[in-house]
Enzyme design. Structure first.
Site, PDB file in Angstrom:
ATOM      1  N   SER A   1       0.833  -1.197   0.000  1.00 14.34           N
ATOM      2  CA  SER A   1       0.000   0.000   0.000  1.00 14.34           C
ATOM      3  C   SER A   1       0.881   1.266   0.000  1.00 14.34           C
ATOM      4  CB  SER A   1      -0.965  -0.035   1.182  1.00 14.34           C
ATOM      5  OG  SER A   1      -1.959   0.945   1.077  1.00 14.34           O
TER       6      SER A   1
ATOM      7  N   ASP B   1     -10.167  -2.894  -5.898  1.00 10.59           N
ATOM      8  CA  ASP B   1      -9.361  -1.899  -5.205  1.00 10.59           C
ATOM      9  C   ASP B   1      -9.155  -0.738  -6.178  1.00 10.59           C
ATOM     10  OD1 ASP B   1      -7.307  -0.362  -4.076  1.00 10.59           O
ATOM     11  OD2 ASP B   1      -6.065  -2.086  -3.542  1.00 10.59           O
TER      12      ASP B   1
ATOM     13  N   HIS C   1      -8.337  -4.393  -1.139  1.00 11.57           N
ATOM     14  CA  HIS C   1      -7.171  -3.792  -0.508  1.00 11.57           C
ATOM     15  C   HIS C   1      -7.014  -4.342   0.915  1.00 11.57           C
ATOM     16  CE1 HIS C   1      -4.171  -0.559  -0.645  1.00 11.57           C
ATOM     17  NE2 HIS C   1      -4.405  -0.397   0.645  1.00 11.57           N
TER      18      HIS C   1
END
Length: 328
Positions: free
Chosen positions: A168, A262, A292
């Site tokens: 991320s 996502d 995610h």
């Protein structure tokens, strides 16, 4: 039971049947701990709740993995905490420099502790996790500077091949470090980016199709980007958004693993294509029916577990890739 189920699934939209029930159990549990409305709370409270959630999801260390904490110096002399993981009985073959997720605002050495331990066990590589400075107290480029300092420390202290790995926000940092250090004498031999945010076009692709995806929405991305931004931020800064770089030559072999549901997924495809167009080697894998942050579901959701095994294989492969392709 039917009414309860209808109440629970109300608002899930197209994702109600798109995602497996086991993944919905994970999503519901995350939302119980860290509901979307928590973004309205002060940052300190968000961090407290996030840290508590991470402790609740912690799965412990695989057998044979040990970890030691330490401190390295940042580029301006401030201390950067690190955690070094090692697998007993394994020869030293490579070093993973790992950057955690959390939107540049949340997380630290403990938030992704068990994930780092499992990467260590799954690859046999040493892993060093860097506790970079967080916004808003330390806006951009603080996190990038610390991420780069962690790489430079690794390059100076070991002769092992270095693999950059980030999840991320950490994927953004890993890529930014790969770009900044590509001509370093001890540049990384590879990078593996896990659902990274790289600064892609928010008016196209997954940003539009999955703008309201579970666990991460386009609004979330915009919120945390605004918090991270500082006086030094400009829209074309590749240390903030690696896709804004004008040069994708000389990057190490790169694997990007994203989740289908996502808003950030398209960044993986775009980043792969930029590297390939520049003559480099890159592979992008969009994991179907995942969202995610699926790494935390790796033990309870079959698809997430399969994706995690893919990530481990990618980390192991790029460390020894040389002139060969990764046969995945």
């Amino acid at each position: 039971m039917g009414t309860l189920h209808q109440l629970k699934t109300a608002g899930r939209g197209k994702y109600a049947t798109m995602l497996d029930p086991a993944l919905w159990d994970y999503i519901d549990l995350v939302n119980d701990w860290f509901p979307p409305e928590i973004a309205e709370l002060p940052i300190a409270e968000q961090r407290s709740v996030y840290d508590a959630m991470c402790r609740a999801f912690h799965l412990g260390y695989p057998k044979g993995v040990t970890a030691n904490d330490g401190i390295i110096a940042g580029d301006k002399g401030h201390a950067i905490p690190i955690r070094h993981y090692r697998m007993a009985g394994k020869p030293l073959r490579a070093l993973v420099v790992y950057y955690h997720g959390g939107g540049f605002v949340l997380g630290g050495l403990d938030s992704h502790d068990d994930i780092c331990a499992e990467i260590c066990a799954g690859t046999g590589f040493d892993v060093v996790s860097a506790d970079y400075r967080l916004a808003p107290e330390h806006p951009h480029p603080a996190a990038f500077e610390d991420a780069l300092a962690a790489f430079e420390w690794a390059a100076q202290t070991t002769d092992l091949p270095i693999v950059l790995v980030g999840e991320s926000a950490g994927g953004n940092l890993a890529a930014a470090v790969a770009h900044a250090s590509r001509r370093h004498p001890r540049h990384a031999v590879g990078q593996v980016l896990i659902y990274p945010g790289l600064g892609g076009d928010e008016n196209a692709g997954s940003y539009v199709e999955h703008a309201q995806a579970p666990l991460l929405t386009l609004r979330d991305i915009e919120t945390y980007r605004a918090i991270r931004s500082g006086p030094a931020h400009t829209p074309d800064d590749p240390t903030f958004s690696p896709l804004k770089d004008s040069d994708f030559c000389g990057l190490p072999p790169t694997v990007i693993v994203t989740a289908e549901c996502d808003p950030l997924s398209s960044d993986g495809e775009t980043y792969r294509d930029r590297i390939l167009a520049a003559g480099g080697r890159a592979w992008w894998y969009e994991e179907p029916r995942l969202v995610h942050s699926f790494l935390r579901a790796r033990k309870d959701v079959g698809r997430a577990g399969e994706a995690f095994l893919c990530i481990l294989a990618a980390i192991a492969a790029v460390a020894v890739l040389g002139n060969n392709d990764w046969p995945y």
